[in-house]
Design a protein around this motif. Structure first.
Motif, short mmCIF file in Angstrom:
data_model
loop_
_atom_site.label_atom_id
_atom_site.label_comp_id
_atom_site.label_asym_id
_atom_site.label_seq_id
_atom_site.Cartn_x
_atom_site.Cartn_y
_atom_site.Cartn_z
N ALA A 145 -34.70 0.65 16.76
CA ALA A 145 -34.22 0.00 15.53
C ALA A 145 -33.47 1.00 14.66
CB ALA A 145 -35.40 -0.58 14.75
N ALA A 146 -33.89 2.26 14.68
CA ALA A 146 -33.20 3.29 13.90
C ALA A 146 -31.77 3.48 14.39
CB ALA A 146 -33.97 4.60 13.97
N LEU A 147 -31.58 3.50 15.70
CA LEU A 147 -30.23 3.64 16.25
C LEU A 147 -29.35 2.44 15.90
CD1 LEU A 147 -30.50 5.16 19.85
CD2 LEU A 147 -29.31 6.12 17.87
N LEU A 148 -29.93 1.24 15.98
CA LEU A 148 -29.16 0.04 15.63
C LEU A 148 -28.79 0.05 14.15
CD1 LEU A 148 -31.20 -2.65 17.59
CD2 LEU A 148 -28.92 -1.80 18.15
N LEU A 149 -29.72 0.47 13.30
CA LEU A 149 -29.45 0.50 11.87
C LEU A 149 -28.39 1.54 11.54
CD1 LEU A 149 -30.01 -0.49 9.04
CD2 LEU A 149 -31.95 1.07 8.92
N LEU A 150 -28.41 2.66 12.24
CA LEU A 150 -27.38 3.68 12.01
C LEU A 150 -25.99 3.09 12.22
CD1 LEU A 150 -26.50 6.60 11.45
CD2 LEU A 150 -26.83 7.06 13.90
N ARG A 151 -25.82 2.28 13.25
CA ARG A 151 -24.52 1.65 13.49
C ARG A 151 -24.13 0.74 12.32
NH1 ARG A 151 -20.97 0.41 17.79
NH2 ARG A 151 -19.30 -0.85 16.87
N ALA A 187 -43.67 3.16 18.94
CA ALA A 187 -42.67 4.14 18.50
C ALA A 187 -41.29 3.85 19.06
CB ALA A 187 -43.12 5.55 18.90
N ALA A 188 -41.22 3.36 20.30
CA ALA A 188 -39.91 3.07 20.89
C ALA A 188 -39.20 1.96 20.14
CB ALA A 188 -40.07 2.71 22.37
N THR A 189 -39.95 0.98 19.69
CA THR A 189 -39.37 -0.10 18.89
C THR A 189 -38.78 0.45 17.60
OG1 THR A 189 -40.94 -1.69 19.80
CG2 THR A 189 -39.87 -2.29 17.73
N SER A 190 -39.53 1.33 16.95
CA SER A 190 -39.06 1.94 15.70
C SER A 190 -37.80 2.77 15.95
CB SER A 190 -40.16 2.82 15.11
OG SER A 190 -39.72 3.48 13.94
N ALA A 191 -37.80 3.56 17.01
CA ALA A 191 -36.68 4.46 17.29
C ALA A 191 -35.42 3.68 17.66
CB ALA A 191 -37.04 5.43 18.41
N SER A 208 -38.59 7.27 23.07
CA SER A 208 -38.72 7.21 21.62
C SER A 208 -38.16 8.48 20.97
CB SER A 208 -40.19 7.04 21.22
OG SER A 208 -40.76 5.94 21.87
N ALA A 209 -38.51 9.63 21.53
CA ALA A 209 -38.03 10.89 20.98
C ALA A 209 -36.53 11.02 21.14
CB ALA A 209 -38.75 12.05 21.67
N ALA A 210 -36.01 10.61 22.30
CA ALA A 210 -34.57 10.72 22.55
C ALA A 210 -33.78 9.86 21.58
CB ALA A 210 -34.27 10.32 23.99
N ALA A 211 -34.19 8.61 21.40
CA ALA A 211 -33.49 7.73 20.47
C ALA A 211 -33.57 8.27 19.05
CB ALA A 211 -34.09 6.32 20.54
N SER A 212 -34.71 8.83 18.69
CA SER A 212 -34.87 9.39 17.34
C SER A 212 -33.97 10.60 17.12
CB SER A 212 -36.33 9.77 17.10
OG SER A 212 -37.17 8.64 17.18
N ARG A 269 -29.84 9.54 29.56
CA ARG A 269 -29.78 10.98 29.85
C ARG A 269 -30.63 11.77 28.86
NH1 ARG A 269 -26.72 14.81 32.52
NH2 ARG A 269 -26.00 16.59 31.28
N ALA A 270 -30.60 11.35 27.60
CA ALA A 270 -31.43 12.01 26.58
C ALA A 270 -32.91 11.84 26.88
CB ALA A 270 -31.08 11.46 25.21
N THR A 271 -33.28 10.68 27.40
CA THR A 271 -34.68 10.44 27.74
C THR A 271 -35.15 11.38 28.84
OG1 THR A 271 -34.47 8.10 27.11
CG2 THR A 271 -36.30 8.68 28.57
N VAL A 272 -34.32 11.56 29.86
CA VAL A 272 -34.66 12.48 30.94
C VAL A 272 -34.79 13.90 30.40
CG1 VAL A 272 -33.87 13.49 33.11
CG2 VAL A 272 -33.61 11.04 32.71
#
Length: 568
Positions: free
Chosen positions: A472-478, A466-470, A254-258, A152-155
């Protein structure tokens, strides 16, 4: 809450935060004191712990903020296409139509194919079918499915970018995408396949639903795209020239995940400071390292962390041992401050992707031109994600070290593993989990390599990933949340072994207690102090940790219970 102005400390000085719920204003904006309110200023505020917005209606003319973005993703309010925006989109579409009518100039993605087919012309009579084929051809993403929130964030991220008017998309197509978002129709999209120069695969899966294909969830049901639209009272849209590439050409995943990561990071930053303060109390750390005069040479961000830590620890005796503490205590403000700095930059770069017209080709309304460009590159976003993960890993590693010191009798002066019975390991084995988390975090903290090899017959020879980086950021936050919960559990047990908070509080009244009240996870009795407010928020944090884990049977369950309580 609407119209309220707050003053908060963000680590970069004092900020005034204004909350607006009407559709003519941005939901949140901040400005440094003395500079006036600036809707375009930094908006990442660390001291707002429960900053929820009731957006109600959001006019897509406005620039999106981090708080508004997350509130809309989570179902607070609806998007509105205003008459002014419709007019701007109509003007931009006029530029596209004139280029199409001229027919004598090759315009990438409009009168030509894309990628390797960039020099092949597309006849005007074939435009509708060509744009639909472009969507189906790019739906190549594989791997794990995005969560509904991320999808939903991506949309939403793509809607915001299209609303800037640089794509020349048909106004009816953007309106249909807005209607789909408002109706809660969420495309099923997969996460693997983006090269960071537009998240083509994921956005193609979103566009499939818009044209009545693919899959989506709506009202708790997973359905084929056309059926999902029908449940919401919507119909598939018919694409025209330029619409296919307009829907695909952005780093929206990428932007949504970030943005979701930056928003979650703000809460984690504050909670992890509370856990660290609990460790200071449990270990008997030297609080002089947090002094204002001591930290001032390190700059305002480090000083702000120290200020918050001093507030948390107000009223507690340091009970320090030795000349100085291990570096994981001494250097906490210096390391942790960098996480806040990196999170701010990550949010800034992600909002740039959302709020600016980064389309290729770019419609320049002022000149009437359509210009090929590389503005869609996700390099800045990828680097910001790399920086945040690197900083977050360092703070996570320090939390593991502090936890280890609490469990190590040579440092804590308590029983090994904080055991309460001879022969028991206590929480010693829980440190294995901490080391496992740290190992996984180290992998996620590595820099993101650029695209390996070339694509599209050698045309697409660079990708930021960028999507790979973003992701990974969400996974690391967990993992950061898991480590913080683990540290809080260990610190709570250590405080229990020391006799409870009343044994280390300076105030004489706070030392009183009959042993009744809250029970710690280790079975020790902890009085709920009437004077808690006078002894820093660490008291309230400890009580929340104790309450969260009191019904858990195993150490692992205790950590998970605390994580869910701290990071709902």
């Amino acid at each position: 809450m609407c119209g309220e102005t707050r003053v908060v400390r963000a680590g970069f000085g004092d900020w005034r935060v204004r909350v607006c719920c009407d559709m003519s204003s941005r939901g949140v904006g901040v400005a440094q004191d003395g500079q006036g309110f600036s809707p375009d200023g930094p908006e990442f505020s660390l001291d707002v712990q429960d900053f929820s917005l009731d957006v109600q209606e959001y006019a897509l003319d406005a620039m999106m903020t981090l708080e508004e973005f997350v509130a809309l993703v989570r179902g607070s309010g609806r998007l509105v296409v205003t008459p002014a925006l419709r007019g701007r989109l109509k003007v931009a579409r006029g530029v596209v139509q004139r280029a199409l009518d001229a027919g004598d100039k090759a315009v990438y993605g409009l009168t030509t194919g894309v990628g390797a087919a960039r020099d092949e012309r597309v006849a005007e009579r074939d435009q509708a079918a060509h744009n639909e084929r472009m969507i189906t051809a790019h739906a190549v993403a594989v791997g794990p499915e995005a969560s509904e929130e991320l999808a939903r964030a991506t949309v939403l991220a793509r809607i915001c970018g299209l609303a800037r008017g640089g794509s020349g998309i048909s106004p009816a197509v953007l309106s249909a995408l807005v209607d789909m978002f408002n109706a809660g129709v969420t495309p099923v999209m997969h996460l693997t396949g983006s090269l960071g120069e537009a998240d083509l695969g994921a956005l193609a899966e979103a566009a499939l639903v818009l044209i009545g294909k693919g899959e989506a969830t709506v009202a708790g049901r997973r359905l084929p795209g056309a059926q999902a639209l029908a449940v919401a009272g919507l119909a598939p849209v018919r694409l025209a020239a330029r619409d296919g590439l307009a829907l695909l050409g952005a780093n929206s995943l990428s932007a949504a995940a970030s943005l979701l990561c930056a928003h979650g990071a703000r809460r984690w930053i504050l909670v992890s400071e509370q856990a660290a303060a609990l460790s200071f109390v449990a270990y008997g750390g030297h609080q002089t390292v947090l002094g204002a005069e001591v930290l001032r040479p390190c700059g305002p961000v480090v000083s702000a962390v120290g200020e918050r830590m001093r507030a948390l620890l107000a009223g507690f005796s340091p009970d320090a041992r030795g000349v100085q503490d291990p570096l994981s205590f001494r250097c906490f403000p210096h390391v942790h401050a960098m996480v806040a700095t990196a999170a701010t930059e990550l949010a800034s770069q992600a909002l740039q992707q959302v709020n600016q017209p980064l389309d290729n080709p770019l419609v320049l309304v002022e000149t009437g031109d359509i210009v090929s460009n590389g503005n869609f590159s996700g390099t800045a976003l990828a680097l910001a994600g790399d920086a945040w993960r690197n900083a977050a890993y360092r703070s996570l590693a320090m939390a593991e070290r502090r936890t280890a010191k609490l469990l190590d009798s040579r440092f804590s002066g308590l029983s090994a593993g904080l055991s309460r019975r001879a022969g028991d390991s206590g929480l010693d084995i829980l440190h294995y989990t901490a080391l496992g988390i740290a190992a996984d975090a180290l992998r996620l903290a590595q820099i993101t390599p650029v695209q390996q090899g070339v694509a599209a017959q050698g045309v697409e020879d660079y990708g930021s990933m960028a999507a790979t980086s973003a992701q990974a950021a969400l996974l690391l936050l967990r993992l950061c949340e898991e480590m913080t919960a683990l540290e809080a559990v260990a610190a709570a047990d250590a405080i229990g072994l020391r006799g409870g908070l009343h044994a280390v509080a300076r105030d004489g009244d706070a030392r009183q207690g009959d042993g009744a009240g809250m029970r710690t996870a280790g079975g020790q009795s902890e009085a709920v102090l009437d004077a808690a407010g006078a002894h820093g928020d660490v008291l309230h944090f400890l009580q929340s940790v104790q309450q969260a884990q009191q019904h858990a049977a195993t150490p692992g369950e205790r950590v998970q219970s605390v994580r869910r309580a701290l990071f709902p």
